[in-house]
Design an enzyme around this catalytic site. Structure first.
Site, PDB file in Angstrom:
ATOM      1  CB  SER A  60      -1.007  -0.073   1.229  1.00  0.00           C
ATOM      2  OG  SER A  60      -1.597   1.235   1.349  1.00  0.00           O
ATOM      3  CB  ILE A 114       9.335 -17.209   1.286  1.00  0.00           C
ATOM      4  CG1 ILE A 114       9.901 -16.186   0.349  1.00  0.00           C
ATOM      5  CG2 ILE A 114       7.986 -17.855   1.289  1.00  0.00           C
ATOM      6  CD1 ILE A 114       9.993 -16.700  -0.913  1.00  0.00           C
ATOM      7  CG  ASP A 115      12.693 -12.921   1.671  1.00  0.00           C
ATOM      8  OD1 ASP A 115      12.941 -13.974   0.786  1.00  0.00           O
ATOM      9  OD2 ASP A 115      12.446 -11.800   1.131  1.00  0.00           O
ATOM     10  NE  ARG A 123      20.967 -33.991  -6.723  1.00  0.00           N
ATOM     11  CZ  ARG A 123      22.211 -33.427  -6.598  1.00  0.00           C
ATOM     12  NH1 ARG A 123      23.261 -34.200  -6.942  1.00  0.00           N
ATOM     13  NH2 ARG A 123      22.226 -32.474  -5.885  1.00  0.00           N
ATOM     14  NE  ARG A 149      34.257 -34.704  -5.709  1.00  0.00           N
ATOM     15  CZ  ARG A 149      33.078 -35.119  -5.618  1.00  0.00           C
ATOM     16  NH1 ARG A 149      32.728 -36.462  -6.147  1.00  0.00           N
ATOM     17  NH2 ARG A 149      32.130 -34.685  -5.072  1.00  0.00           N
TER      18      ARG A 149
END
Lengths: 332, 332, 332, 332
Positions: free
Chosen positions: A82, A136-137, A164, A221
């Protein structure tokens, strides 16, 4: 803990959600309504946050009105940002609306912006407000978790799990951008929980060269696949920008970018968010009845704690450095 | 339907996945291995598609090796795109590898590119190949569904459901881009299944003005929130480009763009994809044993049908026009 | 906090999972392996818990062996309950196996039974053991959460959400039984998070008449549908028994029973369980290196804390009474 | 295909859901309402199926009333089984209610019982009815899929996936009971899609000795874990009964039973169910306008087909024998 000055008896309260929505807000509203009813209060819902307050858009909420809403994402009271409430005139109109309904106390569910507004409002007008951290932060001081954070992290991790699946057969490097404009909580937890090779967050000092070193080690690796989690807010720009710069330094992988985006704000809230929202909504009403005002109800070390709005929004809350270090070690 | 010429007895077969991976490929490989075992065949898996064939990267697959893999996304045989297989030398090396292992028949799981390679290979060398359609795009002629399509659509719809949760309180217009480079199947089904206001796909003739008309109509009936699904491949560019152009024509909503991206390729396969993959893998082996060669096993009207590779990849498969029309009507 | 006696240098450690499996155990093993590697330890995995220890079933685990396992339910090291380890001979054989591999330290992931075994073993033999709490029951003293609990609660709540979808149109009363033989944590959190009308747990004193009163109140306010969550372990018997007795007292609703059962133990771990498991696995290795022995690594008030096995298994951990009271108020 | 007699013009229609609810019913109602609106019909919703029809419980449904419901399980129109509608008086009252609202046509969403009622009703009274197959059982003749079936199978498979996670480390035999009183569709597809060792369905002739043979074979190849899917309706009794009898014949495994139960009826509908429900709701209205009556709209070989109620409910629909055979072969 209670300010407990000569408190006026509270009989009619109103609850609203404001700012960005977060999964679990409905559970918080449900808890406010039912705890209010249990204490013989009349509870009203204000639509669209401060906007609806100015527009006098209030509805009576009974026990049955908040049945079957806890599992839904978003907020059935709607939310808004607002501009008008930032002006003295807007706030005066809002106050008059509340008086017209004889509202004696407010529960404000939201984040930084919401509590800044609430703080100013409660300095200008004599109406007690208790806040509930819904964002959510996870960046508010005074609560170990904010409502919606756990759901957002789970959503982000599920997305990375899917990426993944598909990527692990190809020689690929994925940059996945998650939400968090000033804060790396979502990114760090997503990185740990998805086994990412690295994470770029505002709270961590790291150069792109450091990142490239990590990726080179992985390549040595023979990792066929790496994910880097990038917080929306960080020193180097978004995931696309970082991907571009990294590619210039180390062009070994087929590089892809995914920006998870707004779906992190949605979805049915997780168990943790539902229980947390229930506890905080419940405690906000109890706090209001005990004389709390100008404070946010939070969960600290499994206990309810009330923190003045000013502290909640100004004190910096950062991810634990130990966690950041661990994320690096586990990614080897 | 069977080519059934004087077929050589088949005793040793090999299976591989190639091209973009798709959820359900593991279920198809499992079905090939077990149907092979049931028919007393020796079954080998070739790693990384045509690449592994050229590199002679074969492993023996027994019944127990494919237990507990059906529910996993991706392909445990890995996949790749192979430049070398596009050359006569590459194919010769591949053929020699197969001969070294005494392979009498091949099962190729993949899409357009995979079957193009298989067609050329089977024209040059005397080895029967049966294809299994594995691609999220659903764009092969000769099967009502391809493996992975149903999972991809469900993933896209879940994402839009979450976006809808958060957006329905704001005055927002979301452009959500889904996969489908030359084909609108994912986009059309996502649009119908998520109740989108409109869908932009290559198969539909529509101007941006048409789209704006639809959005204006929604605004008139006070829709607070609209979603437009955009296929990756379409006449106007990606979701970001369309969003920009629409904003110039009709700047009523707060416009957002989400590109769902690679997560559409991952995830545990749906029931339909698992059952479909099982049936097609099973039928591909049975077909090979009955003399089928140079064909793709598909499901047409709930029955198994074998379609020559040439038809499968060249004939155009498009979404039903009735469905496109229905999507428009239901979006009103 | 560390016992830090003249510790022998630790070079080779072994990790195992034991007892009932819990989602997140794989993430804990991954953290142990990688933290070990980072500290230049040789890490071994013991298969099937104490059974494998007795059978000398150890495998070397390198950094790459624990890639891509964090998101999987169950435990890739397998688990078992071992009768043999309860005998002095079994434990002697186990110790000899560890000596044969020159193991200097153990990480034991499991619950009550696992730590009871570990405590006895470490009293008899000179080998430091650090425990990691892995059990869906959340009933160990010394950690605010155990690994797997959050996933189990989310699974149970998702199940109730689905039941609610279908039931809310009928005049139905559902009794849903969740796991928890001696502890009501899963039941209480499921009840709060699914908005159940009531919850029957061992920690709460309540008669069936109290339950019937709550249901009658719901019936009066015309609730078409009610869910009662029942912990497997409680004074009145399982959900079926309670349903039968309630029906005799109050036969208003069409009564149904669902026993969620073993699916609560499975599923991809939640974000919280992955991060928790990573932290505890990481800290267990660090603790071992700092001289900790005979203790369980836990998370208390967001900090790592080591608690002697004896306390962890003997001290009673119960749900917060405030939460139980809140659950009743919000269910009105 | 249309009966197309001198049809009375249809201007006002009503839609209802009846019998057991099924995920996707909301999408079907939405499609009916919007296709009606597109054709300038007035559309009404009848609450609680035939019960609401008798009680004259109709509401006007506009385009906006069915926004944001497609992704929800259950049916927002509620559903019921009606004893009263089985009597001539009940049907007369229902007819009078429809006349009071000037309803010219009905869309009935449900299964066997619903269409039996609709058939009788349309024989007695002059009101055209088109049915939409909504039942998780998939047992109606005249449609390749019924609404809700795909969601139910996915729910069952997800449950078995979770059970598999936890069980695969133990020497366990799980009997999992899924819905399907007279029909094995859910069980067969769940078995194929979850890689079960065997399936017990009414349509398959098999003895418990056959089942034990399969389990012994699995034990011989050292399977640590087996699942048997049991349809609710079968010759031997429920999963618990079968488990008991099998244990007497072959007591090798630790045997467990899970009854998935009512959660199979709930949950957000899958993509397939949403698209199917949209098509069938859409086509039912178009059919009604073209003069169809006393028929069920179905999807057969990807095309809409109308089948007389009598055939739809009396002709037997059984799973394909080829699929049953394949399930056995893939389970080896």
């Amino acid at each position: 803990m209670a300010k407990d000055t000569k408190k006026k008896e509270i009989k009619r309260i109103a609850v609203f959600t404001s700012g960005g929505d977060a999964p679990g807000m409905n559970a918080a509203v449900r808890a406010v309504v039912r705890t209010g009813a249990y204490n013989n209060l009349h509870v009203f819902g204000i639509k669209r946050g401060y906007e609806g307050m100015i527009d006098c858009d209030l509805v009576r909420l009974e026990v049955g009105d908040v049945g079957n809403i806890m599992h839904r994402g978003g907020t059935f009271l709607k939310t808004a940002r607002s501009q008008r409430f930032m002006t003295p005139e807007g706030r005066r109109t809002a106050y008059e609306a509340l008086k017209a309904y004889d509202i004696d106390g407010l529960i404000a569910i939201g984040g930084n912006g919401t509590f800044t507004g609430a703080m100013v409002f409660s300095q200008e007008y004599d109406i007690p407000i208790v806040g509930v951290p819904g964002t959510i932060d996870n960046d508010l001081y005074g609560s170990d978790f904010t409502i919606g954070f756990d759901t957002a992290v789970n959503t982000a991790i599920e997305a990375v799990d899917k990426i993944r699946d598909t990527a692990d057969s190809h020689n690929r490097l994925f940059f996945v951008e998650v939400m968090g404009r000033n804060s790396g909580f979502i990114a760090l937890n997503t990185a740990i929980g998805s086994g990412a090779a690295s994470v770029m967050i505002p709270e961590k000092d790291a150069t792109l060269e450091d990142l490239v070193d990590v990726l080179k080690m992985g390549a040595r690796r023979k990792k066929l696949f790496s994910v880097v989690i990038v917080a929306e807010g960080n020193h180097f720009g978004g995931a696309s920008e970082i991907a571009k710069q990294v590619k210039e330094l180390f062009d070994f992988y087929d590089t892809k970018v995914t920006i998870i985006g707004h779906l992190q704000r949605g979805g049915s809230p997780t168990a943790l968010d539902r229980v947390l929202a229930s506890r905080l909504g419940f405690s906000a009403v109890e706090g209001l009845l005990e004389g709390q005002a100008g404070v946010m109800a939070g969960l600290v070390n499994s206990k309810i704690k009330f923190t003045p709005f000013e502290e909640a929004i100004s004190k910096n809350r950062k991810p634990d450095n130990q966690l950041i270090r661990m994320a690096e070690i586990l990614a080897i």
